[in-house]
Write a protein that holds these residues in place. Sequence first.
Motif, mmCIF file in Angstrom:
data_model
loop_
_atom_site.group_PDB
_atom_site.id
_atom_site.type_symbol
_atom_site.label_atom_id
_atom_site.label_comp_id
_atom_site.label_asym_id
_atom_site.label_seq_id
_atom_site.Cartn_x
_atom_site.Cartn_y
_atom_site.Cartn_z
ATOM 1 N N ILE A 1 0.922 -1.338 0.031
ATOM 2 C CA ILE A 1 -0.023 -0.182 0.040
ATOM 3 C C ILE A 1 1.118 1.326 0.000
ATOM 4 O O ILE A 1 1.857 1.419 0.841
ATOM 5 C CB ILE A 1 -1.004 0.090 1.343
ATOM 6 C CG1 ILE A 1 -1.849 -1.114 1.053
ATOM 7 C CG2 ILE A 1 -1.819 1.406 1.327
ATOM 8 C CD1 ILE A 1 -3.059 -1.150 2.253
ATOM 9 N N ILE A 2 0.706 2.178 -0.834
ATOM 10 C CA ILE A 2 1.437 3.430 -1.195
ATOM 11 C C ILE A 2 0.904 4.254 -0.038
ATOM 12 O O ILE A 2 -0.438 4.637 -0.095
ATOM 13 C CB ILE A 2 1.446 3.792 -2.521
ATOM 14 C CG1 ILE A 2 2.065 2.805 -3.490
ATOM 15 C CG2 ILE A 2 2.053 5.252 -2.490
ATOM 16 C CD1 ILE A 2 1.551 2.964 -5.068
ATOM 17 N N THR A 3 1.638 4.920 0.720
ATOM 18 C CA THR A 3 1.175 5.912 1.645
ATOM 19 C C THR A 3 1.774 7.038 1.558
ATOM 20 O O THR A 3 1.096 8.179 1.954
ATOM 21 C CB THR A 3 1.559 5.376 3.173
ATOM 22 O OG1 THR A 3 3.168 5.269 3.175
ATOM 23 C CG2 THR A 3 0.983 4.235 3.582
ATOM 24 N N GLU A 4 2.836 7.427 0.657
ATOM 25 C CA GLU A 4 3.288 8.865 0.515
ATOM 26 C C GLU A 4 3.995 8.778 -0.761
ATOM 27 O O GLU A 4 4.465 8.126 -1.287
ATOM 28 C CB GLU A 4 4.340 9.151 1.460
ATOM 29 C CG GLU A 4 4.963 10.518 1.585
ATOM 30 C CD GLU A 4 5.757 10.767 3.038
ATOM 31 O OE1 GLU A 4 5.588 10.689 3.835
ATOM 32 O OE2 GLU A 4 6.950 11.027 2.335
ATOM 33 N N VAL A 5 3.859 9.885 -1.556
ATOM 34 C CA VAL A 5 4.590 10.119 -2.908
ATOM 35 C C VAL A 5 5.191 11.427 -3.074
ATOM 36 O O VAL A 5 4.728 12.565 -2.522
ATOM 37 C CB VAL A 5 3.209 10.141 -4.032
ATOM 38 C CG1 VAL A 5 4.146 9.909 -5.447
ATOM 39 C CG2 VAL A 5 2.452 8.906 -3.787
ATOM 40 N N THR A 6 6.222 11.475 -3.708
ATOM 41 C CA THR A 6 6.914 12.596 -3.783
ATOM 42 C C THR A 6 7.163 12.812 -5.371
ATOM 43 O O THR A 6 7.479 11.794 -6.042
ATOM 44 C CB THR A 6 8.583 12.706 -3.408
ATOM 45 O OG1 THR A 6 8.579 12.324 -1.916
ATOM 46 C CG2 THR A 6 9.243 13.995 -3.554
ATOM 47 N N PHE A 7 6.628 14.130 -5.729
ATOM 48 C CA PHE A 7 6.707 14.498 -7.178
ATOM 49 C C PHE A 7 7.519 15.435 -7.577
ATOM 50 O O PHE A 7 7.764 16.547 -6.790
ATOM 51 C CB PHE A 7 5.168 14.845 -7.706
ATOM 52 C CG PHE A 7 4.128 13.782 -7.827
ATOM 53 C CD1 PHE A 7 4.344 12.746 -8.785
ATOM 54 C CD2 PHE A 7 3.137 13.798 -6.699
ATOM 55 C CE1 PHE A 7 3.125 11.819 -8.794
ATOM 56 C CE2 PHE A 7 2.056 12.678 -6.759
ATOM 57 C CZ PHE A 7 2.213 11.911 -7.598
ATOM 58 N N LYS A 8 8.013 15.397 -8.895
ATOM 59 C CA LYS A 8 8.694 16.656 -9.287
ATOM 60 C C LYS A 8 7.532 17.644 -9.592
ATOM 61 O O LYS A 8 6.525 17.097 -10.144
ATOM 62 C CB LYS A 8 9.488 16.192 -10.671
ATOM 63 C CG LYS A 8 10.746 15.490 -10.253
ATOM 64 C CD LYS A 8 11.787 15.424 -11.792
ATOM 65 C CE LYS A 8 11.102 14.297 -12.483
ATOM 66 N NZ LYS A 8 12.089 14.172 -13.793
ATOM 67 N N LEU A 9 7.759 18.843 -9.937
ATOM 68 C CA LEU A 9 6.780 19.735 -10.692
ATOM 69 C C LEU A 9 7.404 20.760 -11.479
ATOM 70 O O LEU A 9 8.614 20.645 -11.891
ATOM 71 C CB LEU A 9 6.457 20.748 -9.402
ATOM 72 C CG LEU A 9 5.855 20.261 -8.330
ATOM 73 C CD1 LEU A 9 5.581 21.118 -7.193
ATOM 74 C CD2 LEU A 9 4.508 19.530 -8.465
ATOM 75 N N LEU A 10 6.737 21.286 -12.578
ATOM 76 C CA LEU A 10 7.054 22.132 -13.553
ATOM 77 C C LEU A 10 6.534 23.464 -13.462
ATOM 78 O O LEU A 10 5.295 23.704 -12.921
ATOM 79 C CB LEU A 10 6.453 21.413 -14.761
ATOM 80 C CG LEU A 10 6.927 21.459 -16.231
ATOM 81 C CD1 LEU A 10 8.181 21.178 -16.521
ATOM 82 C CD2 LEU A 10 5.853 21.092 -17.173
ATOM 83 N N PRO A 11 7.287 24.523 -13.859
ATOM 84 C CA PRO A 11 6.623 25.864 -13.666
ATOM 85 C C PRO A 11 5.493 25.874 -14.806
ATOM 86 O O PRO A 11 5.349 25.034 -15.807
ATOM 87 C CB PRO A 11 7.676 26.515 -14.457
ATOM 88 C CG PRO A 11 9.155 25.742 -14.286
ATOM 89 C CD PRO A 11 8.695 24.223 -14.537
ATOM 90 N N MET A 12 4.623 26.656 -14.403
ATOM 91 C CA MET A 12 3.337 26.756 -14.987
ATOM 92 C C MET A 12 3.416 27.490 -16.246
ATOM 93 O O MET A 12 4.188 28.385 -16.439
ATOM 94 C CB MET A 12 2.216 27.376 -14.177
ATOM 95 C CG MET A 12 1.158 27.325 -14.700
ATOM 96 S SD MET A 12 -0.106 28.219 -13.661
ATOM 97 C CE MET A 12 -0.426 26.828 -12.391
ATOM 98 N N PRO A 13 2.956 27.070 -17.487
ATOM 99 C CA PRO A 13 3.064 27.826 -18.620
ATOM 100 C C PRO A 13 2.579 29.204 -18.663
ATOM 101 O O PRO A 13 1.435 29.257 -18.041
ATOM 102 C CB PRO A 13 2.601 26.837 -19.981
ATOM 103 C CG PRO A 13 1.586 26.081 -19.008
ATOM 104 C CD PRO A 13 2.379 25.851 -17.688
ATOM 105 N N ALA A 14 3.004 30.176 -19.484
ATOM 106 C CA ALA A 14 2.500 31.440 -19.318
ATOM 107 C C ALA A 14 1.109 31.421 -20.188
ATOM 108 O O ALA A 14 0.178 32.380 -19.700
ATOM 109 C CB ALA A 14 3.412 32.483 -19.811
#
Length: 435
Positions: A194-207
């Motif tokens: 059972i997955i209990t925690e996730v770390t994600f990369k993020l991306l700058p929001m496009p203009a």
Amino acid sequence: MNAELRSRLEAIVGPGLVFGPGEPVDGVRPALAVRPGTQDEVAEVVRACAVAGAAMIPAGGGTAMGLGNAPARADVRVHLDRLDRVVEWDPANLCITAEAGMRLEALQELVAKDRTVLPLDPPGLRRATLGGLVAAGQTGPGRLQHGTLRDWVLGLRVVLPDGERIHCGGRVIKNVSGYDMNKLFIRSLGSLGIITEVTFKLLPMPARRAAVLGRFADPARAWAVVGRTLGSFLLPEALEFLNPEAARRLDMAPDTCVLAVSLAGSPETVERQAREFGAFIQEAGGTAEVLRDAAAVRAWEGIREVLEGAFEPILCRISVPLSATATLVAATEGMAREAGFRAAVTAHAATGVLRALLVPGPDPRPGEVAMALEGLRREAEAAEGNLVLEAAPPHLKARLDAWGTPSGGLDMMKRLKREFDPLGLCNPGRFVGGI
Ligand SMILES: Cc1cc2nc3c(=O)[nH]c(=O)nc-3n(C[C@H](O)[C@H](O)[C@H](O)COP(=O)(O)OP(=O)(O)OC[C@H]3O[C@@H](n4cnc5c(N)ncnc54)[C@H](O)[C@@H]3O)c2cc1C
């Protein structure tokens, strides 16, 4: 076992958070359901189930519960919805760690405050939880530019089937070296823990965002634009084909198919690409409409969700090499015509994944429906692809394996399952090859 296990679970999570029976999965109803509130509680719940020999079904938002075969056993449905906290948000390093029950939409709203985005757009985004997303490995149209979930998960915390807690991957981008254990759990449909925690990369929001909608009476002309795009330097975020039935569900077009293009980036690039796509579409004999910013985002929300929410749906996902995509869309429509279904079909036109919502006629015979789907699966497999049932009524699943012919690696997957879950307590029977 139930009374004893029930009081053990109540001692862990508190009364009122254990109830029963749980909601059924593909017609199989767990005797109990439990709502742990912390990662430690999940570990204790899993340990208690392991001691009792109880089979567990983890549940997030329930958007992909139909994916896979009916469970071989189900004793306890483990709801992760109370695990919805952000553990660490590091805008400077463009990453975020959150508990598995947090909804993807809530995460997107949060990171938008820092003008960042997690570029994943699976269907059911409003209800989908982070853990469910990782377990089911769902992707949406944006996969064309942003890749799949595997490209955005930096690390996971998982409770193994014996209750042991593990941490794999990292919290920052420079940590991901060596063997990427977290990849094992992505798309494993909760069969390994059972997955209990996730770390994600993020991306700058496009203009700027824009959508170009091309309407075509003849699907071949839409596919010609896809071919032209692939041979060009244009880089759309997503390129989605909708057959007339799918377009009708969105009130997008009365009797035409639609090729929808999503563009994101600086205002200059987006405007230039919108002009070029408009020209491609018109030169191929279609009509083009350009939507910008909020209107573009709304149009893509509709496209993403167009096949969701049908009552008793048959939803399949066909993955084929890119060159066979148009052929399989036509084969799906042909199968539907012969079998008397209505078929709303969408395709990630430049990545070879198509989804079809099949609505049988008024008096469907289950045997015939299964035969028609088997025929379509044979066509997909002959094209070196596969057909996976994402959702189907239990009577159909009883006749048709959800995954089809397993590709290479099934022995390895079975070995891993035995290693991680020797008692077969995590989502038993639902994954490929009855894992
Ligand atoms: C039956 C089957 C089992 C596979 N097992 C694995 C595996 O264990 N590890 C792996 O890296 N690749 C597996 N693959 C291949 C996998 O689909 C792709 O090669 C790879 O993961 C690229 O992913 P994708 O996002 O492009 O797949 P997609 O084209 O998005 O998906 C292919 C289809 O297969 C299903 N699927 C994807 N991964 C698995 C999986 N692990 N088990 C069962 N079904 C799956 C999906 O639901 C999807 O409908 C499997 C494919 C199939 C059809």
